[in-house]
Every structure is written in structure tokens, then in C-alpha cells.
Motif scaffolding. Sequence first.
Motif, PDB file in Angstrom:
ATOM      1  N   PRO A  84       0.798  -1.229   0.000  1.00 49.23           N
ATOM      2  CA  PRO A  84       0.000   0.000   0.000  1.00 49.23           C
ATOM      3  C   PRO A  84       0.831   1.280   0.000  1.00 49.23           C
ATOM      4  O   PRO A  84       0.501   2.233  -0.723  1.00 49.23           O
ATOM      5  N   ASP A  85       1.913   1.316   0.765  1.00 52.09           N
ATOM      6  CA  ASP A  85       2.723   2.542   0.790  1.00 52.09           C
ATOM      7  C   ASP A  85       3.384   2.803  -0.566  1.00 52.09           C
ATOM      8  O   ASP A  85       3.531   3.961  -0.977  1.00 52.09           O
ATOM      9  N   GLN A  86       3.752   1.760  -1.277  1.00 52.17           N
ATOM     10  CA  GLN A  86       4.334   1.932  -2.610  1.00 52.17           C
ATOM     11  C   GLN A  86       3.288   2.457  -3.590  1.00 52.17           C
ATOM     12  O   GLN A  86       3.542   3.389  -4.352  1.00 52.17           O
ATOM     13  N   ILE A 130     -13.564   7.534  -7.833  1.00 54.30           N
ATOM     14  CA  ILE A 130     -14.304   6.681  -6.891  1.00 54.30           C
ATOM     15  C   ILE A 130     -15.571   7.393  -6.433  1.00 54.30           C
ATOM     16  O   ILE A 130     -16.662   6.813  -6.434  1.00 54.30           O
ATOM     17  N   ASP A 131     -15.437   8.662  -6.043  1.00 48.77           N
ATOM     18  CA  ASP A 131     -16.589   9.429  -5.565  1.00 48.77           C
ATOM     19  C   ASP A 131     -17.671   9.580  -6.627  1.00 48.77           C
ATOM     20  O   ASP A 131     -18.844   9.744  -6.300  1.00 48.77           O
ATOM     21  N   ALA A 132     -17.286   9.535  -7.908  1.00 47.35           N
ATOM     22  CA  ALA A 132     -18.237   9.711  -9.006  1.00 47.35           C
ATOM     23  C   ALA A 132     -18.967   8.426  -9.386  1.00 47.35           C
ATOM     24  O   ALA A 132     -19.894   8.471 -10.200  1.00 47.35           O
ATOM     25  N   ILE A 133     -18.598   7.305  -8.803  1.00 43.26           N
ATOM     26  CA  ILE A 133     -19.300   6.049  -9.107  1.00 43.26           C
ATOM     27  C   ILE A 133     -20.713   6.156  -8.547  1.00 43.26           C
ATOM     28  O   ILE A 133     -20.905   6.382  -7.347  1.00 43.26           O
ATOM     29  N   GLU A 134     -21.708   6.047  -9.413  1.00 47.58           N
ATOM     30  CA  GLU A 134     -23.098   6.289  -9.026  1.00 47.58           C
ATOM     31  C   GLU A 134     -23.660   5.232  -8.083  1.00 47.58           C
ATOM     32  O   GLU A 134     -24.342   5.560  -7.126  1.00 47.58           O
ATOM     33  N   ASP A 135     -23.391   3.986  -8.359  1.00 52.40           N
ATOM     34  CA  ASP A 135     -23.931   2.901  -7.536  1.00 52.40           C
ATOM     35  C   ASP A 135     -23.215   2.895  -6.184  1.00 52.40           C
ATOM     36  O   ASP A 135     -22.006   2.655  -6.122  1.00 52.40           O
ATOM     37  N   PRO A 136     -23.952   3.144  -5.084  1.00 54.42           N
ATOM     38  CA  PRO A 136     -23.287   3.219  -3.779  1.00 54.42           C
ATOM     39  C   PRO A 136     -22.629   1.905  -3.354  1.00 54.42           C
ATOM     40  O   PRO A 136     -21.601   1.932  -2.679  1.00 54.42           O
ATOM     41  N   VAL A 137     -23.182   0.789  -3.757  1.00 56.79           N
ATOM     42  CA  VAL A 137     -22.584  -0.503  -3.411  1.00 56.79           C
ATOM     43  C   VAL A 137     -21.253  -0.658  -4.149  1.00 56.79           C
ATOM     44  O   VAL A 137     -20.237  -1.023  -3.550  1.00 56.79           O
ATOM     45  N   GLN A 138     -21.264  -0.358  -5.435  1.00 56.45           N
ATOM     46  CA  GLN A 138     -20.032  -0.454  -6.221  1.00 56.45           C
ATOM     47  C   GLN A 138     -19.001   0.553  -5.714  1.00 56.45           C
ATOM     48  O   GLN A 138     -17.817   0.232  -5.592  1.00 56.45           O
ATOM     49  N   GLU A 148      -8.594   1.213  -0.453  1.00 55.61           N
ATOM     50  CA  GLU A 148      -8.116   1.739   0.825  1.00 55.61           C
ATOM     51  C   GLU A 148      -7.577   0.670   1.764  1.00 55.61           C
ATOM     52  O   GLU A 148      -6.702   0.958   2.578  1.00 55.61           O
ATOM     53  N   PHE A 149      -8.102  -0.545   1.669  1.00 51.96           N
ATOM     54  CA  PHE A 149      -7.731  -1.573   2.639  1.00 51.96           C
ATOM     55  C   PHE A 149      -6.993  -2.762   2.032  1.00 51.96           C
ATOM     56  O   PHE A 149      -6.796  -3.770   2.699  1.00 51.96           O
ATOM     57  N   ALA A 150      -6.567  -2.625   0.788  1.00 53.11           N
ATOM     58  CA  ALA A 150      -5.853  -3.725   0.139  1.00 53.11           C
ATOM     59  C   ALA A 150      -4.534  -4.004   0.862  1.00 53.11           C
ATOM     60  O   ALA A 150      -3.854  -3.087   1.305  1.00 53.11           O
TER      61      ALA A 150
END
Length: 105
Positions: A33-35, A53-61, A70-72
Motif C-alpha cells: 500500500p505505501d508503494q 471513486i466518488d463519481a461512481i453512481e452505484d453506492p454498493v459499487q 483503501e484496505f488492500a
Amino acid sequence: MMMIDWSQMISAEEKAVEAAAQARQAEFPNLEPDQFWGVLRATGYEQPLRAWIDAIEDPVQRGFVSAKLEFAKHFERDHPLIEEARLALDIPELELDDLWKYGAS
């Protein structure tokens, strides 16, 4: 008498595919993640990625994509989400390859 389990046989084509995948993995190793985030920040791609990411319309997606990034625990160069983000940010494939190698160094 020894029995041959033909389902365990690997064809030359399967070996070639596996060798190509291993060579690709060696050329583009997984990034920590840091890389990954360091390269995004250094090149100015972090904010466009977050805007995408913020522009993705489907809230689930949107939630799935956000959480995945973020958590990979690591990032794979050939993961479909990386390719989707590359296309969305209009990053040429060779540029992403170079950035990936830079992040891995």
C-alpha cells in the motif's frame, strides 16, 4: 502397474501460459500500500483517483471500490480494478507500467 492420471497432465501450452504469467509477475510485482499510494501522490494521480471513486453512481459499487483500494494488503498490476482505474484516469498503459516499476523499486 502404475496408473497415469491424465487429468494431472500439463500441456506445453499450459506451461507456456504459466511461464508468461510468472514473467509478468516478476516484471510487475505486487505493490505494498505505501508503494502504491506513494506513487499516486508523487505523480498527482491520488486526487483524480479519489474523484473517480466518488463519481461512481452505484453506492454498493462505490463502497466496494473504495474499500478495495483503501484496505488492500497489496496491489496487483493486472487486477481488473487497476485497469478500470487506469482507463478512467486516462493513463497510458506504458506510463502505468513505468509507474508500477518505479513503485516497486
